[in-house]
Motif scaffolding. Structure first.
Motif, PDB file in Angstrom:
ATOM      1  N   ILE A  81       0.833  -1.208   0.000  1.00  0.00           N
ATOM      2  CA  ILE A  81       0.000   0.000   0.000  1.00  0.00           C
ATOM      3  C   ILE A  81       0.862   1.250   0.000  1.00  0.00           C
ATOM      4  CG2 ILE A  81      -1.706   1.287   1.339  1.00  0.00           C
ATOM      5  CD1 ILE A  81      -2.829  -1.371   2.294  1.00  0.00           C
ATOM      6  N   LEU A  82       1.964   1.219   0.746  1.00  0.00           N
ATOM      7  CA  LEU A  82       2.871   2.373   0.744  1.00  0.00           C
ATOM      8  C   LEU A  82       3.413   2.640  -0.657  1.00  0.00           C
ATOM      9  CD1 LEU A  82       4.405   4.537   2.311  1.00  0.00           C
ATOM     10  CD2 LEU A  82       6.196   2.836   2.775  1.00  0.00           C
ATOM     11  N   LEU A  83       3.699   1.566  -1.395  1.00  0.00           N
ATOM     12  CA  LEU A  83       4.178   1.726  -2.769  1.00  0.00           C
ATOM     13  C   LEU A  83       3.113   2.359  -3.665  1.00  0.00           C
ATOM     14  CD1 LEU A  83       6.166  -1.609  -3.313  1.00  0.00           C
ATOM     15  CD2 LEU A  83       7.102   0.714  -3.211  1.00  0.00           C
ATOM     16  N   THR A  84       1.838   2.008  -3.444  1.00  0.00           N
ATOM     17  CA  THR A  84       0.785   2.638  -4.236  1.00  0.00           C
ATOM     18  C   THR A  84       0.744   4.143  -3.991  1.00  0.00           C
ATOM     19  OG1 THR A  84      -1.001   2.366  -2.597  1.00  0.00           O
ATOM     20  CG2 THR A  84      -0.596   0.527  -4.088  1.00  0.00           C
ATOM     21  N   LEU A  91       3.768   9.948  -9.920  1.00  0.00           N
ATOM     22  CA  LEU A  91       3.070  10.137 -11.193  1.00  0.00           C
ATOM     23  C   LEU A  91       2.195  11.388 -11.166  1.00  0.00           C
ATOM     24  CD1 LEU A  91       2.073   6.410 -11.811  1.00  0.00           C
ATOM     25  CD2 LEU A  91       3.801   7.711 -13.069  1.00  0.00           C
ATOM     26  N   GLY A  92       1.595  11.664 -10.004  1.00  0.00           N
ATOM     27  CA  GLY A  92       0.795  12.883  -9.863  1.00  0.00           C
ATOM     28  C   GLY A  92       1.633  14.132 -10.004  1.00  0.00           C
ATOM     29  N   ILE A 335      -4.273   2.857 -15.668  1.00  0.00           N
ATOM     30  CA  ILE A 335      -3.322   2.257 -16.596  1.00  0.00           C
ATOM     31  C   ILE A 335      -1.957   2.068 -15.943  1.00  0.00           C
ATOM     32  CG2 ILE A 335      -2.130   2.493 -18.814  1.00  0.00           C
ATOM     33  CD1 ILE A 335      -4.495   4.119 -19.826  1.00  0.00           C
ATOM     34  N   ALA A 336      -1.353   3.175 -15.511  1.00  0.00           N
ATOM     35  CA  ALA A 336       0.023   3.116 -15.009  1.00  0.00           C
ATOM     36  C   ALA A 336       0.135   2.310 -13.716  1.00  0.00           C
ATOM     37  CB  ALA A 336       0.560   4.535 -14.804  1.00  0.00           C
ATOM     38  N   LEU A 337      -0.695   2.638 -12.719  1.00  0.00           N
ATOM     39  CA  LEU A 337      -0.580   1.952 -11.432  1.00  0.00           C
ATOM     40  C   LEU A 337      -0.909   0.455 -11.512  1.00  0.00           C
ATOM     41  CD1 LEU A 337      -1.901   4.544  -8.784  1.00  0.00           C
ATOM     42  CD2 LEU A 337       0.419   3.644  -9.056  1.00  0.00           C
ATOM     43  N   PRO A 338      -1.982   0.025 -12.204  1.00  0.00           N
ATOM     44  CA  PRO A 338      -2.212  -1.425 -12.315  1.00  0.00           C
ATOM     45  C   PRO A 338      -1.060  -2.167 -12.987  1.00  0.00           C
ATOM     46  CG  PRO A 338      -4.194  -0.229 -12.905  1.00  0.00           C
ATOM     47  CD  PRO A 338      -3.113   0.792 -12.768  1.00  0.00           C
ATOM     48  N   TYR A 360      -5.143 -13.567  -1.517  1.00  0.00           N
ATOM     49  CA  TYR A 360      -4.238 -12.544  -0.990  1.00  0.00           C
ATOM     50  C   TYR A 360      -3.546 -11.798  -2.125  1.00  0.00           C
ATOM     51  CZ  TYR A 360      -0.447 -10.487   1.786  1.00  0.00           C
ATOM     52  OH  TYR A 360       0.431  -9.610   2.380  1.00  0.00           O
ATOM     53  N   GLN A 361      -3.083 -12.532  -3.116  1.00  0.00           N
ATOM     54  CA  GLN A 361      -2.447 -11.892  -4.268  1.00  0.00           C
ATOM     55  C   GLN A 361      -3.444 -11.025  -5.033  1.00  0.00           C
ATOM     56  OE1 GLN A 361      -0.264 -14.669  -6.755  1.00  0.00           O
ATOM     57  NE2 GLN A 361       0.332 -15.901  -4.994  1.00  0.00           N
ATOM     58  N   PHE A 362      -4.687 -11.488  -5.146  1.00  0.00           N
ATOM     59  CA  PHE A 362      -5.715 -10.707  -5.819  1.00  0.00           C
ATOM     60  C   PHE A 362      -5.946  -9.379  -5.105  1.00  0.00           C
ATOM     61  CE2 PHE A 362     -10.276  -9.563  -5.948  1.00  0.00           C
ATOM     62  CZ  PHE A 362     -10.390  -9.269  -7.297  1.00  0.00           C
ATOM     63  N   VAL A 363      -5.991  -9.392  -3.773  1.00  0.00           N
ATOM     64  CA  VAL A 363      -6.189  -8.163  -2.999  1.00  0.00           C
ATOM     65  C   VAL A 363      -5.022  -7.202  -3.206  1.00  0.00           C
ATOM     66  CG1 VAL A 363      -6.441  -7.206  -0.682  1.00  0.00           C
ATOM     67  CG2 VAL A 363      -7.649  -9.299  -1.290  1.00  0.00           C
ATOM     68  N   LEU A 364      -3.793  -7.741  -3.205  1.00  0.00           N
ATOM     69  CA  LEU A 364      -2.611  -6.896  -3.425  1.00  0.00           C
ATOM     70  C   LEU A 364      -2.655  -6.242  -4.799  1.00  0.00           C
ATOM     71  CD1 LEU A 364       0.250  -9.125  -1.942  1.00  0.00           C
ATOM     72  CD2 LEU A 364      -0.890  -7.188  -0.853  1.00  0.00           C
ATOM     73  N   LEU A 365      -3.042  -6.989  -5.808  1.00  0.00           N
ATOM     74  CA  LEU A 365      -3.143  -6.435  -7.162  1.00  0.00           C
ATOM     75  C   LEU A 365      -4.276  -5.416  -7.258  1.00  0.00           C
ATOM     76  CD1 LEU A 365      -2.667  -9.757  -9.164  1.00  0.00           C
ATOM     77  CD2 LEU A 365      -1.109  -7.803  -9.221  1.00  0.00           C
ATOM     78  N   LEU A 366      -5.382  -5.727  -6.597  1.00  0.00           N
ATOM     79  CA  LEU A 366      -6.549  -4.839  -6.647  1.00  0.00           C
ATOM     80  C   LEU A 366      -6.234  -3.471  -6.061  1.00  0.00           C
ATOM     81  CD1 LEU A 366      -9.616  -4.840  -7.389  1.00  0.00           C
ATOM     82  CD2 LEU A 366     -10.063  -5.454  -5.003  1.00  0.00           C
ATOM     83  N   GLN A 367      -5.342  -3.410  -5.076  1.00  0.00           N
ATOM     84  CA  GLN A 367      -5.001  -2.146  -4.426  1.00  0.00           C
ATOM     85  C   GLN A 367      -4.389  -1.134  -5.395  1.00  0.00           C
ATOM     86  OE1 GLN A 367      -2.532  -3.683  -1.317  1.00  0.00           O
ATOM     87  NE2 GLN A 367      -4.243  -4.028   0.087  1.00  0.00           N
ATOM     88  N   PHE A 368      -3.841  -1.598  -6.505  1.00  0.00           N
ATOM     89  CA  PHE A 368      -3.245  -0.706  -7.494  1.00  0.00           C
ATOM     90  C   PHE A 368      -4.255  -0.212  -8.539  1.00  0.00           C
ATOM     91  CE2 PHE A 368       0.570  -2.770  -5.912  1.00  0.00           C
ATOM     92  CZ  PHE A 368       1.517  -1.752  -5.946  1.00  0.00           C
ATOM     93  N   ALA A 369      -5.445  -0.809  -8.590  1.00  0.00           N
ATOM     94  CA  ALA A 369      -6.391  -0.513  -9.676  1.00  0.00           C
ATOM     95  C   ALA A 369      -7.653   0.196  -9.209  1.00  0.00           C
ATOM     96  CB  ALA A 369      -6.771  -1.816 -10.386  1.00  0.00           C
ATOM     97  N   LEU A 370      -7.669   0.684  -7.984  1.00  0.00           N
ATOM     98  CA  LEU A 370      -8.881   1.265  -7.420  1.00  0.00           C
ATOM     99  C   LEU A 370      -9.028   2.732  -7.810  1.00  0.00           C
ATOM    100  CD1 LEU A 370      -8.529  -0.270  -3.858  1.00  0.00           C
ATOM    101  CD2 LEU A 370     -10.182  -0.959  -5.601  1.00  0.00           C
TER     102      LEU A 370
END
Length: 417
Positions: A81-84, A91-92, A335-338, A360-370
């Motif tokens: 989450i910190l990386l997101t 990027l912002g 686009i970029a974050l996912p 667990y992996q799905f949740v980690l990936l989902l955190q980048f696409a919200l």
């Protein structure tokens, strides 16, 4: 193969549709003919969500689902989450530089790019995915139990980062007064073309919304580059200037927002065996505390979603926000974050840093696409800057989330299964 992909797509679509339906109801309640969720009503509801519902939600889920054992298994999630937040902020900052976003909107752009909806969306999406037929995550009951633990931790960590990092970023960048003029809490500071725009007065916002709207004292001079004109500034110097500004203007009181306090208390109770035994479970002597917190917390998600819908109605009326800013935020979040998230999470799995649990992996990936966090809108109302522009951004990001989040969710489920 095509049938399996269609099933996954339908599973991913259902939670997004639920959010959109509640959002549409919020917009309906805010129209002039109904006027149930008018501007004053939204402000009062925001205060209730900020001080009561969100802390109760974070506390109740964490106290119930987090233990020392689960923390040892889920240690990578706070880093993820910190990386997101870090990547989104970087990027912002690029969007601000290339789109020439106005000074009073720079904090809004950074906040929308950095903070995803780590609380409400996972809490809605994950149980719905577990209950759908054809879910790739196995037994619905087991999936829901583990999934809610992951979503609760995501929400708690997201709340800590949100109210310690994004809150202060937006507070610093929210221009509340012009030099030589009276402060205006309803409109950002507008300068004429011939004025020197470097010295911006940023008001030190207090945590209590009602206090900060009435306070006109304690201002801090902050030098912010607007990237306008012909002056050339090297990127490293801009980054150093930005970090120095953040470090010197953080208000320690805002680090302990109500949601952060709720997360801390939830962690303490969940990881302390004696307190956990006394509070969690139907036979616990203090289970009424947990039950009351759960009852209050259950109101957070529908209330915030209704407020979001009401705020989106304002976005339909338009604002002065530049189109490149909106397009840039959409490109970052969808686009970029996912794409960066796939590299990070799959790399962590390859290196053995993440357990092999597909959910667990799905949740980690989902955190980048919200989509951007709904609390961004709450913050713009607290600071009185960029509310109309935030409504436009939220309108387009959540409308397009119906497509983007569904496609990414379906792809992530296929990837981890």
């Amino acid at each position: 193969m095509a049938l399996v992909l269609l099933d996954i797509f339908v599973v991913a679509l259902m939670p997004v549709l639920k959010v959109l339906l509640i959002t549409a109801l919020g917009s309906l309640l805010a129209i002039a003919q109904v006027d149930i969720l008018g501007e004053e009503a939204r402000k009062h509801l925001n205060n209730i969500v900020f001080f009561v519902f969100n802390p109760a939600l974070v506390f109740s889920y964490l106290a119930k689902s987090i233990t020392y054992k689960s923390m040892a298994l889920l240690w990578f999630m706070p880093c993820n989450i910190l990386l997101t937040f870090i990547l989104g902020s970087a990027l912002g900052w690029m969007i601000i530089r290339f789109s020439r976003a106005p000074d009073h909107l720079q904090g809004l752009v950074l906040g929308c790019c950095a903070a995803g909806n780590l609380g409400n969306m996972p809490l809605i999406i994950i149980p719905a995915v577990c209950r759908e037929k054809g879910s790739p995550f196995g037994d619905p009951e087991s999936c829901n139990t583990h999934g809610m633990a992951y979503a609760s931790l995501s929400m708690a960590i997201g709340a800590i980062y949100m109210w310690s990092y994004v809150y202060n970023i937006m507070r610093i960048f929210s221009s509340r007064s012009c030099q030589g003029s009276e402060p205006d809490v309803s409109m950002p500071c507008i300068h004429s073309a011939g004025e020197n725009r470097n010295p911006l007065k940023i008001q030190k916002s207090e945590l209590l919304p009602l206090q900060q709207f009435s306070s006109v004292e304690d201002h801090v001079e902050v030098d912010v580059s607007t990237f306008e004109g012909t002056r050339k500034v090297h990127v490293p110097a801009e980054v150093k200037k930005f970090l120095r500004m953040v470090w010197t203007n953080i208000n320690p009181r805002t680090l302990f927002a109500p949601s952060t306090i709720g997360a801390i208390v939830g962690f303490i109770i969940g990881t302390t065996p004696l307190l956990r035994k006394a509070t969690i479970g139907d036979s616990a002597p203090l289970h009424v505390v947990q039950d009351s917190a759960s009852l209050l917390g259950d109101a957070a998600i529908p209330t915030v979603t209704l407020i979001l819908g009401a705020n989106l109605l304002r976005g339909l009326k338009g604002s002065s926000i530049h189109l490149p800013v909106v397009i840039g935020i959409l490109a970052v979040r969808y686009i970029a974050l996912p794409l960066l998230g796939m590299v990070i999470v799959r790399g962590a799995v390859y290196l053995g840093l993440v357990q092999s649990d597909p959910l667990y992996q799905f949740v980690l990936l989902l955190q980048f696409a919200l989509p951007p966090a709904m609390n961004i809108g709450t913050m713009t109302q607290l600071f009185g800057a960029g509310e109309a522009e935030c409504s436009v951004i939220m309108l387009w990001t959540y409308v397009l989330a119906a497509v983007s989040l569904t496609l990414w969710s379906a792809f992530f489920m296929w990837l981890v299964s």
